[in-house]
Design an enzyme around this catalytic site. Structure first.
Site, PDB file in Angstrom:
ATOM      1  N   GLN A 169       1.044  -1.203   0.016  1.00  0.00           N
ATOM      2  CA  GLN A 169      -0.068  -0.037   0.120  1.00  0.00           C
ATOM      3  C   GLN A 169       1.179   1.404   0.065  1.00  0.00           C
ATOM      4  OE1 GLN A 169      -2.204  -0.794   3.815  1.00  0.00           O
ATOM      5  NE2 GLN A 169      -1.033   0.740   4.986  1.00  0.00           N
ATOM      6  N   GLY A 170       0.195   2.266  -0.164  1.00  0.00           N
ATOM      7  CA  GLY A 170       0.985   3.614  -0.102  1.00  0.00           C
ATOM      8  C   GLY A 170       2.073   3.895  -1.316  1.00  0.00           C
ATOM      9  N   ILE A 171       3.107   4.638  -0.710  1.00  0.00           N
ATOM     10  CA  ILE A 171       4.212   5.042  -1.669  1.00  0.00           C
ATOM     11  C   ILE A 171       4.725   3.778  -2.491  1.00  0.00           C
ATOM     12  CG2 ILE A 171       6.200   6.245  -1.906  1.00  0.00           C
ATOM     13  CD1 ILE A 171       5.384   7.669   0.727  1.00  0.00           C
ATOM     14  N   ARG A 227       0.631  22.331   7.734  1.00  0.00           N
ATOM     15  CA  ARG A 227       2.180  22.280   7.928  1.00  0.00           C
ATOM     16  C   ARG A 227       2.690  22.102   6.388  1.00  0.00           C
ATOM     17  NH1 ARG A 227       3.904  16.443  10.822  1.00  0.00           N
ATOM     18  NH2 ARG A 227       3.811  15.199   8.832  1.00  0.00           N
ATOM     19  N   TYR A 275      10.812   8.360  15.155  1.00  0.00           N
ATOM     20  CA  TYR A 275      10.664   8.420  13.870  1.00  0.00           C
ATOM     21  C   TYR A 275      11.814   9.228  13.129  1.00  0.00           C
ATOM     22  CZ  TYR A 275       8.513   8.736   9.212  1.00  0.00           C
ATOM     23  OH  TYR A 275       8.322   8.964   8.067  1.00  0.00           O
ATOM     24  N   ASP A 309       6.122  -7.480   0.373  1.00  0.00           N
ATOM     25  CA  ASP A 309       5.517  -6.734   1.667  1.00  0.00           C
ATOM     26  C   ASP A 309       5.027  -7.915   2.595  1.00  0.00           C
ATOM     27  OD1 ASP A 309       3.602  -3.980   1.957  1.00  0.00           O
ATOM     28  OD2 ASP A 309       3.162  -5.410   3.410  1.00  0.00           O
TER      29      ASP A 309
HETATM   30  P1  NAD Z   1       2.037   2.886   4.750  1.00  0.00           P
HETATM   31  O1  NAD Z   1       2.634   3.178   6.215  1.00  0.00           O
HETATM   32  O2  NAD Z   1       0.466   3.051   4.565  1.00  0.00           O
HETATM   33  O3  NAD Z   1       2.342   1.171   4.611  1.00  0.00           O
HETATM   34  C1  NAD Z   1       3.475   0.645   4.841  1.00  0.00           C
HETATM   35  C2  NAD Z   1       3.525  -0.898   4.211  1.00  0.00           C
HETATM   36  O4  NAD Z   1       4.659  -1.237   4.739  1.00  0.00           O
HETATM   37  C3  NAD Z   1       2.323  -1.725   4.485  1.00  0.00           C
HETATM   38  O5  NAD Z   1       2.053  -2.235   3.314  1.00  0.00           O
HETATM   39  C4  NAD Z   1       2.935  -2.729   5.438  1.00  0.00           C
HETATM   40  O6  NAD Z   1       2.430  -4.086   5.169  1.00  0.00           O
HETATM   41  C5  NAD Z   1       4.227  -2.784   4.868  1.00  0.00           C
HETATM   42  N1  NAD Z   1       5.362  -3.207   6.215  1.00  0.00           N
HETATM   43  C6  NAD Z   1       5.186  -2.919   7.471  1.00  0.00           C
HETATM   44  N2  NAD Z   1       5.960  -3.818   8.149  1.00  0.00           N
HETATM   45  C7  NAD Z   1       6.723  -4.479   7.197  1.00  0.00           C
HETATM   46  C8  NAD Z   1       7.722  -5.499   7.284  1.00  0.00           C
HETATM   47  N3  NAD Z   1       8.504  -5.800   8.525  1.00  0.00           N
HETATM   48  N4  NAD Z   1       8.258  -6.099   6.054  1.00  0.00           N
HETATM   49  C9  NAD Z   1       7.784  -5.720   4.696  1.00  0.00           C
HETATM   50  N5  NAD Z   1       6.598  -4.882   4.901  1.00  0.00           N
HETATM   51  C10 NAD Z   1       6.365  -4.357   5.811  1.00  0.00           C
HETATM   52  O7  NAD Z   1       2.931   3.380   3.583  1.00  0.00           O
HETATM   53  P2  NAD Z   1       3.528   4.870   3.561  1.00  0.00           P
HETATM   54  O8  NAD Z   1       2.841   5.951   4.429  1.00  0.00           O
HETATM   55  O9  NAD Z   1       3.526   4.967   2.147  1.00  0.00           O
HETATM   56  O10 NAD Z   1       4.973   4.878   3.989  1.00  0.00           O
HETATM   57  C11 NAD Z   1       6.113   4.025   3.287  1.00  0.00           C
HETATM   58  C12 NAD Z   1       7.180   4.833   3.679  1.00  0.00           C
HETATM   59  O11 NAD Z   1       7.363   6.061   3.499  1.00  0.00           O
HETATM   60  C13 NAD Z   1       7.645   4.506   5.169  1.00  0.00           C
HETATM   61  O12 NAD Z   1       8.882   4.190   5.196  1.00  0.00           O
HETATM   62  C14 NAD Z   1       7.305   5.943   5.609  1.00  0.00           C
HETATM   63  O13 NAD Z   1       8.080   6.116   6.931  1.00  0.00           O
HETATM   64  C15 NAD Z   1       7.766   6.547   4.677  1.00  0.00           C
HETATM   65  N6  NAD Z   1       7.266   7.998   4.478  1.00  0.00           N
HETATM   66  C16 NAD Z   1       5.759   8.429   4.763  1.00  0.00           C
HETATM   67  C17 NAD Z   1       5.381   9.616   4.547  1.00  0.00           C
HETATM   68  C18 NAD Z   1       3.982   9.780   4.630  1.00  0.00           C
HETATM   69  O14 NAD Z   1       3.479  10.839   5.042  1.00  0.00           O
HETATM   70  N7  NAD Z   1       3.123   8.740   4.520  1.00  0.00           N
HETATM   71  C19 NAD Z   1       6.117  10.686   4.771  1.00  0.00           C
HETATM   72  C20 NAD Z   1       7.540  10.406   4.604  1.00  0.00           C
HETATM   73  C21 NAD Z   1       8.082   9.205   4.678  1.00  0.00           C
END
Ligand code: NAD
Length: 249
Positions: A15-17, A209, A151, A36
Site C-alpha cells: 500500500q501507499g508509496i 504544515r 521516527y 510486503d
Molecule cells: P504505509 O505506512 O501506509 O504502508 C506501509 C507498508 O509497509 C504496508 O503495506 C505494510 O504491510 C508494510 N510493512 C510493514 N512492516 C513490514 C515488514 N516488516 N516487512 C515488509 N513490509 C512491511 O505506507 P506509506 O505511508 O507510503 O509509508 C511508506 C514509507 O514512506 C515508510 O518508510 C514511511 O516512513 C515513509 N514516509 C511516509 C510519509 C507519509 O506521509 N506517508 C512521509 C515520509 C516518509
C-alpha cells in the site's frame, strides 16, 4: 520506457508509496518484484499492471531476506520503502518502541542492502550502474516535528546509512540515495489521523504544515522515485532528496 530491462525490488509494496512505486516502475518497463509482509494487499498488484511479481517478505526476518536474495535474479534497483511512524515525545518512547522503530526503519535497510548488494555489484559490472533508494523523510536530520522523536531519529539514521553505502561503492557504479517526502496521503497517514483525539483537527494540522496547502499524493512521489532508480540520475549519489511541497523552503 525509462526503466526498460531493469529488475527492481520494492519493499512495502502492499500500500501507499511502495504500492504506487511498484506500478510506476512497471509502467516504465521494469520487471518489478513487489514485496510486503501483507500478502493480501500485495495480491492486487499483478492485476493492476503487467510486469509485477509479488513476494511475501518481512524485512525484519534475516532468513527470509537472504532466501529472497538467493531466489531473485541480480537487481538493477532496490527501493527500501518499509517503515513505521511512532507517535510520541521522547518521554513517551518505551525501550520496545525505540528498538522496533530502529529495527523496521533502519536495520531492515542494512539487512536488505547486505543481502542484495552482492548481486547488484555483479550487475553493475555488466551495465555500469545500479541504484539503491532508501525511504527517509523530511522528519529526520533535516527538520524536527512534534511527537516524531523516534521516527526522526530513524530517518536521520537512514540518511547516514545511505551516505555510507554511497561512499563505499561509488567507484563501482552503485548509487545510493534517500527520498525525503513531506506528508503523503497514504493508508497509514489516514490511520494516524483517525486515531487522533480529534481527527478533523488532526487532518487540518497535517495540511497546515504543508505550505502548498494540501497533502502530497503518492503520485507526487513516484516521478522522483522513477528518476532515482533510472539511469537519468546516473550522476546523483549519497543525496537526501526532498519532495516536501515546500515545508523546508
Ligand atoms: P504505509 O505506512 O501506509 O504502508 C506501509 C507498508 O509497509 C504496508 O503495506 C505494510 O504491510 C508494510 N510493512 C510493514 N512492516 C513490514 C515488514 N516488516 N516487512 C515488509 N513490509 C512491511 O505506507 P506509506 O505511508 O507510503 O509509508 C511508506 C514509507 O514512506 C515508510 O518508510 C514511511 O516512513 C515513509 N514516509 C511516509 C510519509 C507519509 O506521509 N506517508 C512521509 C515520509 C516518509
Amino acid at each position: 520506457m525509462r526503466l526498460k530491462d531493469k529488475t527492481i525490488l520494492v519493499t512495502a509494496a502492499g500500500q501507499g508509496i511502495g504500492h504506487a512505486s511498484a506500478i510506476a516502475c512497471a509502467r516504465e518497463g521494469a520487471k518489478v518484484y513487489a514485496a510486503d509482509i501483507n500478502e493480501e494487499t500485495l495480491s492486487t498488484l499483478p492485476g493492476e499492471c503487467p510486469g509485477i511479481e509479488i513476494h511475501k517478505l518481512d524485512v525484519c526476518d534475516r532468513a527470509a531476506v537472504d532466501a529472497l536474495a538467493k531466489k531473485l535474479p541480480a537487481l538493477d534497483g532496490l527501493f527500501n520503502c518499509a517503515g513505521f511512524v511512532h507517535n510520541g515525545s521522547v518521554l513517551d518512547i518505551t525501550e520496545d518502541d525505540w528498538a522496533f522503530s530502529f529495527e523496521l526503519n533502519v536495520t531492515s535497510m542494512y539487512r536488505m542492502t547486505q543481502a542484495f548488494l552482492p548481486g547488484m555489484r555483479e550487475r553493475a559490472k555488466v551495465t555500469g550502474t545500479a541504484s539503491i533508494l532508501n525511504m527517509s523523510s523530511m522528519a529526520s536530520s533535516i527538520k524536527g516535528f512534534p511527537m516524531r522523536t523516534a521516527y526522526g531519529a530513524t530517518k536521520a539514521a537512514v540518511i547516514g546509512l545511505t551516505k555510507g553505502v554511497a561512499a563505499d561503492f561509488v567507484k563501482e557504479g552503485i548509487r545510493c540515495n534517500a527520498l525525503c517526502p513531506g506528508t503523503v496521503d497514504t493508508p497509514s497517514l489516514r490511520g494516524r489521523i483517525a486515531s487522533a483525539p480529534d481527527p478533523v483537527e488532526a487532518e487540518k494540522n497535517f495540511i497546515a504544515r504543508q505550505p502548498m496547502g494540501r497533502l502530497a499524493t503518492v503520485d507526487d512521489m513516484t516521478p522522483m522515485i522513477v528518476y532515482l532508480l533510472s539511469d537519468e540520475s546516473r550522476f546523483v549519489s549519497g543525496q537526501a532528496l526532498l519532495v516536501d511541497g515546500g515545508v523546508t523552503i
